[in-house]
Design an enzyme around this catalytic site. Structure first.
Site, PDB file in Angstrom:
ATOM      1  N   ILE A   1      56.582 -28.009 -17.337  1.00 30.29           N
ATOM      2  CA  ILE A   1      56.435 -27.056 -18.129  1.00 30.29           C
ATOM      3  C   ILE A   1      55.527 -26.008 -17.163  1.00 30.29           C
ATOM      4  CG2 ILE A   1      55.376 -26.001 -20.221  1.00 30.29           C
ATOM      5  CD1 ILE A   1      56.368 -28.169 -21.734  1.00 30.29           C
TER       6      ILE A   1
ATOM      7  N   TYR B   1      46.523 -39.747 -28.102  1.00 28.89           N
ATOM      8  CA  TYR B   1      47.304 -38.356 -27.485  1.00 28.89           C
ATOM      9  C   TYR B   1      47.143 -37.487 -28.847  1.00 28.89           C
ATOM     10  CZ  TYR B   1      50.661 -35.168 -26.101  1.00 28.89           C
ATOM     11  OH  TYR B   1      51.107 -33.956 -25.456  1.00 28.89           O
TER      12      TYR B   1
ATOM     13  N   LYS C   1      45.020 -33.619 -29.248  1.00 29.85           N
ATOM     14  CA  LYS C   1      46.226 -32.560 -29.481  1.00 29.85           C
ATOM     15  C   LYS C   1      45.233 -31.797 -30.681  1.00 29.85           C
ATOM     16  CE  LYS C   1      47.941 -32.449 -25.721  1.00 29.85           C
ATOM     17  NZ  LYS C   1      47.577 -31.505 -24.718  1.00 29.85           N
TER      18      LYS C   1
ATOM     19  N   THR D   1      61.262 -33.567 -20.239  1.00 32.77           N
ATOM     20  CA  THR D   1      60.424 -33.626 -18.972  1.00 32.77           C
ATOM     21  C   THR D   1      59.892 -35.158 -18.599  1.00 32.77           C
ATOM     22  OG1 THR D   1      58.212 -33.422 -20.070  1.00 32.77           O
ATOM     23  CG2 THR D   1      59.356 -31.433 -19.800  1.00 32.77           C
TER      24      THR D   1
END
Length: 285
Positions: free
Chosen positions: A13, A163, A167, A201
């Site tokens: 990205i 994770y 965030k 990705t």
């Protein structure tokens, strides 16, 4: 000419965002960990965009001293910055990794790196008439298991959960930055959150988070939308005049401003979290 620094921009990205903005005529500074790869990507972006105003900076964003040195390198070459896109991030293995700064590696990369970069580059952003900070979050913030006494999540044995927690912290800190800038009368710098959506990705492909999470990442690579979709919101927030005065907001992958689903208890962590990050950052001014 708008000058934009994008972390984690040698792949995925970040690279697509850099190319999009270069095609719009922006001056782009990409960040990467590997100098040889960064040099290669700079040449690829120049070729794809026809824009020669592309350069790079190198740092391991889990290392706060390396971030400080990268920022010093920035100030040697540039007098101001218009856009900072804190794109770099990763889901790491379930195994806890402690950095040399005493931070859990997921927290260091996904949370402290954006915080420290914003803090150290704020003087450059203040020189812009339209300074923008864009922080990348994820829908996984809903999987967060925050702990006021353990912001690093050393006690959380799930890499995926750490994770998600990081965030959530990105969202809380973005709101705190927006309030801090407003309280200090800094009206020409905004801070917002970008959610890229699920895209195909290499993200998570090399992490070991148990067979189920590993399988999900493998399947995602085959069935999710193209990475170009994930760059839409970052590109929008870095270039659209319509968001110039908006700060502290959360934008989803359709460029819409939405309200993240954060509980009262989670929201109450915003101030102590920001204070903790400030305490860590004071060592690297």
């Amino acid at each position: 000419m708008t000058r934009t620094l994008i972390t984690g921009a040698t792949d995925g990205i970040g690279k697509i965002t850099a190319t999009n903005l270069a095609k719009m005529g922006q001056e782009i500074i990409i960040h990467g960990r590997n100098e040889r790869k960064a040099q290669q990507v700079v040449e690829e972006i120049k070729q794809d965009s026809g824009n020669e105003n592309i350069s790079y900076l190198i740092a391991d964003l889990t290392d706060m001293t390396a971030i400080q040195e990268m920022v010093n390198d920035f100030y040697k070459e540039f007098d101001h910055l218009d856009v900072l896109i804190n794109n770099a991030g990763a889901v790491l293995d379930d195994t806890i990794v402690k950095t040399k700064d005493g931070l859990e590696a997921t927290f260091a990369l996904n949370m402290m790196a954006p915080f420290l970069l914003t803090k150290l580059l704020l003087p450059a952003l203040e020189k812009s008439s339209d300074g923008r900070v864009i922080n990348m979050s994820s829908a996984t913030y809903r999987q967060a298991k925050p702990n006021k006494s353990d912001f690093n999540s050393f006690e959380n044995k799930s890499g995926q959960s750490r994770y998600g927690t990081s965030k959530l912290y990105v969202i809380l800190n973005t709101e705190s930055w927006a309030k801090k800038l407003a309280s200090e009368g800094i009206q020409n710098v905004t801070v917002n959150v970008s959610h890229p959506g699920a895209v195909a990705t290499n993200f998570g492909q090399n992490s070991d988070n148990g067979w189920l999470n590993n399988l999900v990442y493998k399947i995602a690579l085959k069935v999710m939308p193209a990475p170009e979709n994930g760059a839409i919101t970052n590109t929008f927030l870095a270039s659209d005049s319509g968001v110039k005065k908006i700060s502290g907001a959360f934008f989803d992958n359709k460029k819409k401003q939405i309200q993240p689903k954060i509980s009262v208890e989670e929201q109450q962590l915003a101030q102590p979290l920001f204070e903790y990050c400030e305490k860590v950052a004071t060592q690297f001014n």
